[in-house]
Design a protein around this motif. Structure first.
Motif, short mmCIF file in Angstrom:
data_model
loop_
_atom_site.label_atom_id
_atom_site.label_comp_id
_atom_site.label_asym_id
_atom_site.label_seq_id
_atom_site.Cartn_x
_atom_site.Cartn_y
_atom_site.Cartn_z
N LYS A 167 0.83 -1.20 0.00
CA LYS A 167 0.00 0.00 0.00
C LYS A 167 0.86 1.25 0.00
N ASN A 168 0.38 2.28 -0.67
CA ASN A 168 1.05 3.59 -0.64
C ASN A 168 0.52 4.38 0.55
N GLU A 169 0.70 3.80 1.72
CA GLU A 169 0.22 4.40 2.97
C GLU A 169 1.28 4.23 4.05
N ALA A 170 1.19 5.06 5.07
CA ALA A 170 2.14 4.98 6.18
C ALA A 170 1.99 3.64 6.89
N TYR A 171 3.11 3.10 7.38
CA TYR A 171 3.06 1.81 8.07
C TYR A 171 4.07 1.77 9.20
N ILE A 172 3.82 0.85 10.15
CA ILE A 172 4.76 0.52 11.22
C ILE A 172 5.07 -0.96 11.07
N GLU A 173 6.37 -1.28 10.94
CA GLU A 173 6.76 -2.69 10.84
C GLU A 173 7.40 -3.13 12.15
N ILE A 174 6.96 -4.29 12.66
CA ILE A 174 7.54 -4.88 13.86
C ILE A 174 8.58 -5.90 13.43
N VAL A 175 9.79 -5.72 13.87
CA VAL A 175 10.89 -6.63 13.55
C VAL A 175 11.27 -7.36 14.83
N THR A 176 10.90 -8.63 14.92
CA THR A 176 11.16 -9.43 16.12
C THR A 176 12.37 -10.31 15.86
N SER A 177 13.43 -10.09 16.63
CA SER A 177 14.68 -10.82 16.38
C SER A 177 15.42 -11.05 17.70
N PRO A 178 15.69 -12.33 18.02
CA PRO A 178 15.22 -13.56 17.37
C PRO A 178 13.69 -13.62 17.36
N ASN A 179 13.18 -14.25 16.33
CA ASN A 179 11.75 -14.20 16.11
C ASN A 179 10.98 -15.18 17.00
N ASN A 180 9.83 -14.76 17.44
CA ASN A 180 8.84 -15.61 18.08
C ASN A 180 7.75 -15.81 17.04
N PRO A 181 7.62 -17.04 16.45
CA PRO A 181 7.86 -18.34 17.09
C PRO A 181 9.07 -19.14 16.60
N ASP A 182 9.73 -18.77 15.50
CA ASP A 182 10.65 -19.72 14.87
C ASP A 182 12.12 -19.51 15.20
#
Length: 408
Positions: A167-182
């Motif tokens: 989308k050409n819209e504002a966004y917030i990305e969550i970067v989980t590291s190390p990742n839950n669940p894998d």
């Protein structure tokens, strides 16, 4: 340095019994490996009971305020110092020239982060008209969707898989590291060809040396940590954010004040004491003290390593399940190459399309389904930090299924 909502948000730690008994479970009972409690580490803190005991007098902590000179004015100076000292010891996050905001666990801080980032958007699109999209790459933590949408905010909304965001819209990305669940190491995944304004939340709850090699000192604009996953003290409900922008830190503080008027000073005092005990033990060891108790991160990593080795040995004998493999990496904390031992096992079921149903039906083991992580239901998340008797019973039931399959 040394070598969910079922309809509520999952708070990483829905209350399991805290005792780690050795009593065996009857085969008719259910083994609950769905929850994210960290009671595996109780055995260490029992040994450190005297060193970690906190005495609070009746007249202490009457005021809401702790340090009015600080952005997060309800945080005690002792806790701020302990957090900075712990990160300096481990080398997993930069705290210099940054602001620390505490919350009632990282769940509250996640909400505060969404509020602060979305209400500070410089997008030409008014947040009142178009909420900021919140995304994370699948498989993402199962609590993110419900925690994002439960308040039905006009400022932000859950928008799914970061890998599919277009989308050409504002966004917030969550970067989980190390990742839950894998357990994978993550980086931002949104392909920003559409031109939407992007902001990041780095959830580093598991970036500690008992789970993964510390390969670098994280230095992001907004980083979330939690006492629950660091030391195992889920019940204290202490989390902290390390924030670069003072205006974002102020907005996060405002959210927490409006939501809970701060954070319990009793919990802060306990957290500061335990962090101090961890740091003191390493400093004493460095200066030649002969510790009678194994150092915390070494002890915790050893327990996790033992569990992962046992689980992999059982899975290796099975035709039904697959576990992810992790590359070795050099850890700056231990000064040696080591493997990753995540808090959760991301189990893939080859035999059945729905891994959770198969575990429940065949073994009476409760796990969290992959579809709650935006993923294929052939996957299931298994808690590796559960009580010892639960984990041993889980391994026994896995082995029994394997033996039964061989006889058929």
């Amino acid at each position: 340095m040394l070598a969910n909502l079922p309809a509520v948000p999952d708070l990483h730690n829905n209350g399991l019994p805290s005792s780690d008994t050795n009593a065996s479970l009857p085969i008719s009972s259910v083994v609950n490996l769905d929850r994210g409690d960290t009671v595996l580490l109780e055995s260490y803190w029992r040994k450190m009971s005297d060193e970690c005991t906190v005495v609070i007098k009746g007249w202490e902590f009457l005021s809401y305020a702790s340090d009015l000179r600080s952005v997060c004015w309800f945080m005690t100076p002792e806790l701020r110092h302990a957090i900075k000292r712990l990160h300096a010891l481990v080398g997993n996050a930069e705290t210099h020239d940054k602001h620390i905001v505490i919350g009632n666990g990282s769940t509250q801080l996640f909400q505060a982060s969404l509020f602060a980032l979305s209400s500070s958007s410089s997008s030409s699109l008014s947040p009142a008209d178009i909420p900021m999209n919140v995304v994370a790459a699948a498989p993402y933590y199962s609590g993110y969707p419900v925690e994002t949408d439960i308040v039905r905010s006009s400022l932000y909304r859950w928008s799914g898989d970061a890998l599919k965001y277009d989308k050409n819209e504002a966004y917030i990305e969550i970067v989980t590291s190390p990742n839950n669940p894998d357990g994978s190491i993550r980086r931002p995944m949104v392909n920003n060809k559409c031109g939407g304004e992007g902001k990041l939340i780095h959830d580093l709850a598991y970036y500690w040396p008992h789970y993964t090699p510390i390969t670098h000192k994280a230095n992001h604009d907004l980083m979330l940590f939690t006492f629950s996953k660091c030391t195992g003290h889920s019940g204290s409900r202490i989390g902290w954010a390390i924030v670069k922008d003072i205006e974002i830190a102020k907005k996060m503080t405002t959210f927490i004040v409006m939501n809970s008027i701060g954070v319990s000073k009793e919990s802060q005092t306990r957290a500061a004491k335990i962090m101090k005990v961890v740091c003191d033990s390493y400093e004493n060891f460095r200066f030649g003290s002969k510790e009678s108790v194994e150092l915390f991160f070494e002890y915790s990593r050893r327990l996790l390593k033992e569990r992962w080795e046992k689980l992999r040995e059982v899975i290796k004998q099975s035709d039904d399940f697959i576990l992810p493999k992790f590359q070795r990496a050099y850890c700056n904390f231990t000064n040696e190459s080591s493997e990753t031992y995540p808090a959760f096992a991301w189990l893939m079921c080859e035999k059945d399309q729905d891994c959770t149903s198969y575990l429940d039906k065949e073994m009476k083991v409760l796990a969290r389904s992959g579809n709650r992580f935006g993923c294929d239901p052939r996957y299931a998340r298994i808690n590796m930090l559960t009580r010892g008797d639960d984990f041993d019973e889980f391994l026994k039931r896995l082995s029994d299924i394997k033996d039964l399959s061989c006889q058929m």
